[in-house]
Scaffold this active site. Sequence first.
Site, short mmCIF file in Angstrom:
data_model
loop_
_atom_site.label_atom_id
_atom_site.label_comp_id
_atom_site.label_asym_id
_atom_site.label_seq_id
_atom_site.Cartn_x
_atom_site.Cartn_y
_atom_site.Cartn_z
N CYS A 133 -64.75 55.07 54.05
CA CYS A 133 -63.70 54.31 53.36
C CYS A 133 -64.19 52.95 52.89
O CYS A 133 -63.91 52.52 51.76
CB CYS A 133 -62.49 54.16 54.27
N HIS A 246 -58.26 47.91 54.03
CA HIS A 246 -59.53 47.27 54.37
C HIS A 246 -59.82 46.14 53.38
O HIS A 246 -59.61 46.29 52.18
CB HIS A 246 -60.69 48.27 54.30
#
Length: 340
Positions: A133, A246
């Site tokens: 990711c 994130h």
Amino acid sequence: MTAKTFHVAVVGATGAVGDQMIRCLEERQFPVKALKPLASRRSVGRTIRFKGESLPVQELKEDSFKDVDIALFSAGGGISTRFAPHAAREGCVVIDNSSAWRMDPEVPLVVPEVNPRAVAGYTRKGIIANPNCSTIQMVVALNPIHQRFKIKRVVVTTYQAVSGTGKKAIHELFDQTRAMIHFLDVQKEVYPHRIAFNCLPHIDVFLENGYTKEEMKMVHETHKILEDDTIGVTATTVRVPVFFGHSEAVNVETEEAMAPQDVKSILEKAPGVKVVDDPSQNRYPMPIDAAGQDLTLVGRIRKDESVEHGVNMWVVADNIRKGAATNAVQIAEILMDEYL
């Protein structure tokens, strides 16, 4: 002419990413003829919702992939290592979200905005790997810069949400936060230290070189996706008390001269990127902005005054969507449009 439709399986259907994969298939109107949700034996008896129907979760077995065209895997490396080859032998194309196949030279590692042509390599093993990711959002931002200015070196520090660890970590952050607010004892199960109101510079296991496996994933995956192992990449990955999204502080040094405005102009035209960069109005990317969408947000673009050709930028994305589920479904869309 009849439109193509596909039998699709989702392995790990009851997990955070598997659940989002199913939602993305519906949101993006992927032509699913039949959906098969697969998980471990303990999930049998549960149901998932898809297009207004309740579908029973089935136990994952070696023979689960008969007549399945595409399987989206998000159930961990061990499961992928064991079951992906069985699926491929049945003629099913596997799109795997674990780290099991990413560095296999016969398995393409794909971010559709960056290297969509790599999908063609699926024929070698019947498997396509979804990158990490944190790597996905970084290379979405880096690739346009690399194509224009030739990247020499990247220094990245990540600030990663607990959802990257899974549903248990989401619950742990919630429970620890509630406990601290009410002056109760904090319980730790998922992480080695308290995550509520804390930061852990520790994602995945530590390696002999002092880096974590997560940090080295970003190095090796970036080289593979950008097809350039001359780029220097170093990473520090940190788990932070954020549920979704994130964030990354990315320092980029290039071979050719570039100004921050040049970088902004390039990124404003780049696929999958949204520039959010107006400090005078307190506008910059934040996890709460990225959560629930599929764009990679980039801001705080400014010159690195310590080197001749360098910029700093702040990159944010929803790690469950673009960092995992959406990227996998985008790969499936390329397969559908060009190869199946």
